[in-house]
Design an enzyme around this catalytic site. Sequence first.
Site, PDB file in Angstrom:
ATOM      1  N   LYS A 323       0.809  -1.223   0.000  1.00 36.92           N
ATOM      2  CA  LYS A 323       0.000   0.000   0.000  1.00 36.92           C
ATOM      3  C   LYS A 323       0.842   1.273   0.000  1.00 36.92           C
ATOM      4  O   LYS A 323       0.432   2.293  -0.522  1.00 36.92           O
ATOM      5  CB  LYS A 323      -0.941  -0.006   1.198  1.00 36.92           C
ATOM      6  CG  LYS A 323      -2.100  -0.981   1.016  1.00 36.92           C
ATOM      7  CD  LYS A 323      -3.213  -0.733   2.018  1.00 36.92           C
ATOM      8  CE  LYS A 323      -4.427  -1.575   1.692  1.00 36.92           C
ATOM      9  NZ  LYS A 323      -4.214  -3.007   2.011  1.00 36.92           N
ATOM     10  N   GLU A 345      -9.836   7.111   3.699  1.00 43.60           N
ATOM     11  CA  GLU A 345     -10.747   6.219   4.402  1.00 43.60           C
ATOM     12  C   GLU A 345      -9.985   4.938   4.682  1.00 43.60           C
ATOM     13  O   GLU A 345      -9.035   4.606   3.980  1.00 43.60           O
ATOM     14  CB  GLU A 345     -11.977   5.915   3.544  1.00 43.60           C
ATOM     15  CG  GLU A 345     -11.837   4.748   2.560  1.00 43.60           C
ATOM     16  CD  GLU A 345     -10.789   4.941   1.474  1.00 43.60           C
ATOM     17  OE1 GLU A 345     -10.540   6.099   1.101  1.00 43.60           O
ATOM     18  OE2 GLU A 345     -10.223   3.929   1.027  1.00 43.60           O
ATOM     19  N   SER A 611       1.647  -9.826  -0.923  1.00 51.61           N
ATOM     20  CA  SER A 611       1.260  -8.423  -0.747  1.00 51.61           C
ATOM     21  C   SER A 611       1.574  -7.834   0.622  1.00 51.61           C
ATOM     22  O   SER A 611       1.836  -6.644   0.737  1.00 51.61           O
ATOM     23  CB  SER A 611      -0.231  -8.247  -1.055  1.00 51.61           C
ATOM     24  OG  SER A 611      -1.023  -9.090  -0.234  1.00 51.61           O
TER      25      SER A 611
HETATM   26  C1  LIG Z   1      -5.073  -3.989   1.619  1.00 49.64           C
HETATM   27  C2  LIG Z   1      -4.419  -5.247   1.341  1.00 49.64           C
HETATM   28  C3  LIG Z   1      -4.830  -6.094   0.288  1.00 49.64           C
HETATM   29  C4  LIG Z   1      -6.016  -5.804  -0.578  1.00 49.64           C
HETATM   30  O1  LIG Z   1      -5.948  -4.610  -1.282  1.00 49.64           O
HETATM   31  P1  LIG Z   1      -5.716  -4.551  -2.839  1.00 49.64           P
HETATM   32  O2  LIG Z   1      -5.980  -3.140  -3.191  1.00 49.64           O
HETATM   33  O3  LIG Z   1      -6.661  -5.492  -3.484  1.00 49.64           O
HETATM   34  O4  LIG Z   1      -4.317  -4.942  -3.111  1.00 49.64           O
HETATM   35  C5  LIG Z   1      -4.116  -7.246   0.044  1.00 49.64           C
HETATM   36  N1  LIG Z   1      -3.069  -7.590   0.806  1.00 49.64           N
HETATM   37  C6  LIG Z   1      -2.646  -6.820   1.819  1.00 49.64           C
HETATM   38  C7  LIG Z   1      -1.480  -7.259   2.632  1.00 49.64           C
HETATM   39  C8  LIG Z   1      -3.299  -5.633   2.125  1.00 49.64           C
HETATM   40  O5  LIG Z   1      -2.883  -4.883   3.154  1.00 49.64           O
END
Ligand SMILES: *Cc1c(COP(=O)(O)O)cnc(C)c1O
Length: 627
Positions: A323, A345, A611
């Site tokens: 993010k 948000e 992610s």
């Molecule tokens: C917020 C988040 C997501 C989901 O958000 P996307 O916008 O779909 O990428 C996925 N993995 C992690 C670790 C997150 O913090």
Amino acid sequence: MKRDTKHTPQQVLSPLEKSKLKIKVCGMKYQDNIESVAALQPDYLGFIFYKETPRHFDTKIPEIPEGIKKVGVFVNEDVSTVIEKINEFKLDAVQLHGEEAPYYCSILRSTNLLSKPIEIIKVFSIKDEFNFEVLEAFENVCDYFLFDTKGKLPGGNGYRFDWSVLNDYPSTKPFFLSGGIGIDQIDDIKNFIVSKASKYCYAIDVNSKFETEPGLKNKSILREFINKLHNKKTMNYNVDDKGYYGEFGGAFIPEMLHPNVEELRQNYLKVMAEPDFQKEFDKLLKDYVGRPSPLYYAKRLSKKYNTKIYLKREDLNHTGAHKINNTIGQILMAQRLGKTRIIAETGAGQHGVATATVCALMGMECIVYMGEIDIARQAPNVARMKMLGAKVVPALSGSRTLKDATNEAIRDWINNPVDTHYIIGSAIGPHPYPDMVTRFQAVISEEIKWQLKEQEGRENPDYVVACIGGGSNAAGTYYHYLHEPDVGIIAVEAAGLGIDSGESAATSVLGKAGIIHGCKTLLMQTKDGQITEPYSISAGLDYPGVGPMHAHLSKTGRAEFLSITDSDAMEAGLELSKLEGIIPAIETSHAFAIFKHKTFKPDDVVVMSLSGRGDKDLQNYIDYFKI
Ligand SMILES: *Cc1c(COP(=O)(O)O)cnc(C)c1O
């Protein structure tokens, strides 16, 4: 004299038949470039063995897909050298570009020194006119003629001759059309194809007009050319200039928000293209976020599932997830637009933390809207935001969760249009947000390309995989592969307690087109269009829609969508921890669970977006597994 048209049928091939027109890409030089051009499956690749050209070929020909013929191009070379090169490079054809006589061709044709039969292409250069009588002596000793533009050097002159000269072509031998053909000539070629002059045109030969330097071909322009020539309608997976991905996207916003969104729309590409912006963005990604994030070959996981799995370690970024790539980009954007106040948000608090972080970094005021219920559920992230200097404002209306927080943020933005920028945290929202967020996250696939090249010798994996909440880590992971047909795209959604349980967030299965947070996309809704509360054990995937790009990828079938239940995800998270020593975020665990449901081939290369890290989910894991 009146011509009897009945007895002189023109037999011009229809454009449809001519859509099978072969393609030859000539003047190949560099190994990497040969491989990437070969991936476009041209019919011929040409290698010039003539020393007096910058495209002179002097290395090895890498392994290229079957069905592509390798052509050696020679100019007045000794026959014995030509034979040597044919055998050494396993050439399928020779192209004779000098004053080779018919006798020369017949030797090549009849020699028993070749390991396999070859095609012979004899070149003739045309200026404004041409004496076709010279062809006759070659009729029986070669397979094709090639008509090129007469220039100083043989080949690669970059300009074309007047194709109507070929109206007088007296032969029935198929020929290659060559000389200065580029993407700008597509319409001319299409006109030519339906003319009499093209009756025996067998192939189009391209070279210098597709180069970034002599011998180096631009793959994407070549692809566009080939697709256009073959009348292939190519799908565009990027946003179009109206802000749509196919039928999805757009900007469905209250009129009072229009000036804010319009200001951003008019400026975002311009700002992102500024060298100064790019420099600052790259530097912060490197020094503050810690990029490039590693591309890690997960050996034990690969062994277990008998395929090659690489993990893109976004979990190692500062603040523990992808993010931050987006919030860094947007805070720089806000500064360039003269904004002093940031709003955001957040649901689970991850985007709130990433926003509060960059606001602290830049010394900007930060207000994060968060549902009252979420504030209670996500105490550690609330504490983080406060430590970072942000003000966390509870949303008290509705279900007091993410969508209510979003409504509050929008209300704030309407009331503060001049000094405030709204940082949206995923590839959602009104245009240009989905595209802007995607471009900031695209650093993920940009890095994967060179990292995979270093480790596997190729830029393209067989699959890219990512979990999807709104879809920002996925959009970034797919971005540079969207138009590479050899790369499969897999999107993983949260099925919650199961698709049919009523407790799910699998939007591609359960959603229908609708409008949420300013864009048209797939959305979980009741019969009368009310948004349904989604459910997933993972707070980051607990969203009733997906970004418009993903709605388009789903609808067109470009991406394969899989949905994973809470329990499968939790098991996969535990498995990754034990096999690789990496505790993933529960969002990410969903992506890992696909290996239980989908079998990959042993030599498939699967790149998975890791992610985020699991620290924030520790309590969830503890409760679930009673650790
Ligand atoms: C917020 C988040 C997501 C989901 O958000 P996307 O916008 O779909 O990428 C996925 N993995 C992690 C670790 C997150 O913090």
